[in-house]
Design a protein around this motif. Structure first.
Motif, PDB file in Angstrom:
ATOM      1  N   THR A 258       0.825  -1.210   0.000  1.00  0.00           N
ATOM      2  CA  THR A 258       0.000   0.000   0.000  1.00  0.00           C
ATOM      3  C   THR A 258       0.861   1.262   0.000  1.00  0.00           C
ATOM      4  O   THR A 258       2.000   1.268   0.478  1.00  0.00           O
ATOM      5  CB  THR A 258      -0.933   0.035   1.225  1.00  0.00           C
ATOM      6  OG1 THR A 258      -0.137   0.006   2.419  1.00  0.00           O
ATOM      7  CG2 THR A 258      -1.894  -1.142   1.212  1.00  0.00           C
ATOM      8  N   PHE A 259       0.279   2.302  -0.544  1.00  0.00           N
ATOM      9  CA  PHE A 259       0.918   3.618  -0.623  1.00  0.00           C
ATOM     10  C   PHE A 259      -0.171   4.640  -0.275  1.00  0.00           C
ATOM     11  O   PHE A 259      -1.211   4.685  -0.936  1.00  0.00           O
ATOM     12  CB  PHE A 259       1.468   3.821  -2.039  1.00  0.00           C
ATOM     13  CG  PHE A 259       2.092   5.171  -2.289  1.00  0.00           C
ATOM     14  CD1 PHE A 259       2.751   5.880  -1.295  1.00  0.00           C
ATOM     15  CD2 PHE A 259       2.026   5.737  -3.558  1.00  0.00           C
ATOM     16  CE1 PHE A 259       3.328   7.117  -1.547  1.00  0.00           C
ATOM     17  CE2 PHE A 259       2.600   6.974  -3.827  1.00  0.00           C
ATOM     18  CZ  PHE A 259       3.252   7.662  -2.813  1.00  0.00           C
ATOM     19  N   SER A 260       0.071   5.442   0.775  1.00  0.00           N
ATOM     20  CA  SER A 260      -0.963   6.372   1.251  1.00  0.00           C
ATOM     21  C   SER A 260      -0.346   7.715   1.648  1.00  0.00           C
ATOM     22  O   SER A 260       0.826   7.785   2.035  1.00  0.00           O
ATOM     23  CB  SER A 260      -1.710   5.795   2.468  1.00  0.00           C
ATOM     24  OG  SER A 260      -2.249   4.515   2.176  1.00  0.00           O
ATOM     25  N   ALA A 261      -1.159   8.756   1.573  1.00  0.00           N
ATOM     26  CA  ALA A 261      -0.730  10.088   2.020  1.00  0.00           C
ATOM     27  C   ALA A 261      -1.965  10.948   2.270  1.00  0.00           C
ATOM     28  O   ALA A 261      -3.006  10.754   1.646  1.00  0.00           O
ATOM     29  CB  ALA A 261       0.184  10.747   0.995  1.00  0.00           C
ATOM     30  N   PHE A 262      -1.814  11.884   3.176  1.00  0.00           N
ATOM     31  CA  PHE A 262      -2.889  12.860   3.395  1.00  0.00           C
ATOM     32  C   PHE A 262      -2.281  14.146   3.949  1.00  0.00           C
ATOM     33  O   PHE A 262      -1.211  14.154   4.571  1.00  0.00           O
ATOM     34  CB  PHE A 262      -3.968  12.314   4.337  1.00  0.00           C
ATOM     35  CG  PHE A 262      -3.489  11.941   5.712  1.00  0.00           C
ATOM     36  CD1 PHE A 262      -3.473  12.898   6.733  1.00  0.00           C
ATOM     37  CD2 PHE A 262      -3.072  10.654   5.988  1.00  0.00           C
ATOM     38  CE1 PHE A 262      -3.044  12.555   8.000  1.00  0.00           C
ATOM     39  CE2 PHE A 262      -2.635  10.313   7.267  1.00  0.00           C
ATOM     40  CZ  PHE A 262      -2.625  11.259   8.270  1.00  0.00           C
ATOM     41  N   LEU A 263      -2.986  15.252   3.693  1.00  0.00           N
ATOM     42  CA  LEU A 263      -2.539  16.571   4.112  1.00  0.00           C
ATOM     43  C   LEU A 263      -2.847  16.773   5.605  1.00  0.00           C
ATOM     44  O   LEU A 263      -3.998  16.646   6.018  1.00  0.00           O
ATOM     45  CB  LEU A 263      -3.232  17.643   3.277  1.00  0.00           C
ATOM     46  CG  LEU A 263      -2.990  19.105   3.680  1.00  0.00           C
ATOM     47  CD1 LEU A 263      -1.520  19.479   3.514  1.00  0.00           C
ATOM     48  CD2 LEU A 263      -3.868  20.034   2.843  1.00  0.00           C
ATOM     49  N   LEU A 264      -1.811  17.102   6.380  1.00  0.00           N
ATOM     50  CA  LEU A 264      -2.009  17.408   7.790  1.00  0.00           C
ATOM     51  C   LEU A 264      -2.463  18.856   7.962  1.00  0.00           C
ATOM     52  O   LEU A 264      -3.453  19.114   8.639  1.00  0.00           O
ATOM     53  CB  LEU A 264      -0.706  17.167   8.563  1.00  0.00           C
ATOM     54  CG  LEU A 264      -0.267  15.701   8.712  1.00  0.00           C
ATOM     55  CD1 LEU A 264       1.112  15.635   9.331  1.00  0.00           C
ATOM     56  CD2 LEU A 264      -1.273  14.943   9.556  1.00  0.00           C
ATOM     57  N   TYR A 265      -1.738  19.803   7.356  1.00  0.00           N
ATOM     58  CA  TYR A 265      -2.129  21.212   7.404  1.00  0.00           C
ATOM     59  C   TYR A 265      -1.405  21.996   6.325  1.00  0.00           C
ATOM     60  O   TYR A 265      -0.318  21.612   5.876  1.00  0.00           O
ATOM     61  CB  TYR A 265      -1.877  21.830   8.792  1.00  0.00           C
ATOM     62  CG  TYR A 265      -0.430  21.806   9.246  1.00  0.00           C
ATOM     63  CD1 TYR A 265       0.450  22.837   8.909  1.00  0.00           C
ATOM     64  CD2 TYR A 265       0.043  20.767  10.030  1.00  0.00           C
ATOM     65  CE1 TYR A 265       1.764  22.822   9.325  1.00  0.00           C
ATOM     66  CE2 TYR A 265       1.356  20.741  10.462  1.00  0.00           C
ATOM     67  CZ  TYR A 265       2.210  21.771  10.116  1.00  0.00           C
ATOM     68  OH  TYR A 265       3.518  21.746  10.536  1.00  0.00           O
ATOM     69  N   LEU A 266      -2.010  23.094   5.928  1.00  0.00           N
ATOM     70  CA  LEU A 266      -1.443  23.968   4.897  1.00  0.00           C
ATOM     71  C   LEU A 266      -0.316  24.817   5.483  1.00  0.00           C
ATOM     72  O   LEU A 266      -0.340  25.169   6.666  1.00  0.00           O
ATOM     73  CB  LEU A 266      -2.508  24.865   4.308  1.00  0.00           C
ATOM     74  CG  LEU A 266      -3.673  24.183   3.572  1.00  0.00           C
ATOM     75  CD1 LEU A 266      -4.770  25.196   3.296  1.00  0.00           C
ATOM     76  CD2 LEU A 266      -3.187  23.558   2.275  1.00  0.00           C
ATOM     77  N   THR A 267       0.663  25.167   4.645  1.00  0.00           N
ATOM     78  CA  THR A 267       1.738  26.052   5.068  1.00  0.00           C
ATOM     79  C   THR A 267       1.800  27.315   4.222  1.00  0.00           C
ATOM     80  O   THR A 267       2.693  28.133   4.390  1.00  0.00           O
ATOM     81  CB  THR A 267       3.092  25.331   4.976  1.00  0.00           C
ATOM     82  OG1 THR A 267       3.296  24.838   3.648  1.00  0.00           O
ATOM     83  CG2 THR A 267       3.146  24.171   5.960  1.00  0.00           C
ATOM     84  N   ALA A 268       0.856  27.498   3.307  1.00  0.00           N
ATOM     85  CA  ALA A 268       0.842  28.710   2.466  1.00  0.00           C
ATOM     86  C   ALA A 268      -0.591  29.164   2.268  1.00  0.00           C
ATOM     87  O   ALA A 268      -1.522  28.383   2.393  1.00  0.00           O
ATOM     88  CB  ALA A 268       1.492  28.428   1.120  1.00  0.00           C
TER      89      ALA A 268
END
Length: 268
Positions: A258-268
């Motif tokens: 499996t390959f997964s990712a998600f945004l924790l918080y914006l920096t811009a």
């Protein structure tokens, strides 16, 4: 020499006072008929409706307010208090009320600006929702080995919120700059014990390796490994999984790779 108020101003103020008093009376007669007697008031002679009592108090209060308003608009001047101490108190009261009104108006504008900024921030956060989770195959099958690096393309999609992951290229393209959580799990099956097993893969950002999972042994028929990390990524960055030479991955309907990712918080 103090300039006395003109007759025109006084007449205009008096006319305004009369009009507003009449308006107040009309409102009283129309909307206060059902009001109960005000507690503590003396008994009114028989035949006089309760409305008269209530309107009397309202009109009396309105008179005081309107007189102060008229004095403030038509008569108050910088040296007025020096000549008329009675009206001075009224002018001072109205001026202080105006200051208080301006103060609360300013505070409201500040709160409204903060609300608008918070609303825009929440809308941006909602619009930037990014998350994906994919697996290699949905049937017994292996990928590799090869004599050269290969880009691993995960075909089975569990989630692709924001459509940032491509099942054609196997690349996750960052849409919004921010901190992302990324996880990679690899699994391989040698087919039988004693056969050399090489389960490995490399997580890359823009073609540069940032983390690897590797297991080379001859003791197990199958083996696996996982890496999880947080990365600060910029808009346009490309995240992918690379299969090094002589490594291979095996998967089936149990989705071991499996390959997964998600945004924790914006920096811009």
């Amino acid at each position: 020499m103090q300039q006395q108020p003109s007759n025109a101003k006084l007449l205009l103020g008096l006319g305004l006072l009369v009009v507003q008093l009449l308006y107040c009376c009309v409102l009283c007669m129309e909307f206060l008929e059902l009001l109960a007697p005000i507690p503590g008031m003396d008994q009114v002679p028989q035949g006089h409706p309760t409305t008269v009592r209530n309107c009397g108090y309202i009109i009396d209060t309105a008179v005081h307010i309107l007189i102060c308003k008229c004095i403030h608009v038509f008569l108050c001047s910088p040296d007025w208090c020096a000549n008329d101490s009675g009206s001075c108190g009224c002018c001072t009261m109205v001026k202080e009320l105006n200051k208080l009104e301006n103060h609360f108006h300013g505070k409201f504008e500040v709160l409204d600006r903060e609300y608008q900024r918070t609303k825009q921030s929440l809308m941006a956060t909602e619009a930037s929702r990014t998350a994906f989770s994919v697996s290699l195959f949905n049937q017994p099958k292996c990928f590799g080995p090869s004599k050269a690096n290969q880009n691993v393309i995960y075909k089975e999609v569990f989630l692709n919120l924001g459509n940032a992951y491509s099942t054609t290229t196997g690349i996750f393209t960052v849409m919004y700059a921010g901190v992302y959580s990324i996880a990679l799990t690899v699994y391989s099956d040698a087919g039988a014990t004693g056969i050399p097993l090489i389960a490995c893969a490399t997580l890359q950002v823009n073609g540069v390796a940032v983390a690897s999972v590797t297991d080379v042994n001859t003791n197990d028929q199958e083996d696996s490994g996982t890496t999880v990390l947080a990365l600060q990524l910029n808009s346009g960055d490309q995240v992918s999984v690379n299969l090094p030479p002589n490594c291979y991955l095996c998967d089936d309907q149990n989705h071991y790779n499996t390959f997964s990712a998600f945004l924790l918080y914006l920096t811009a």
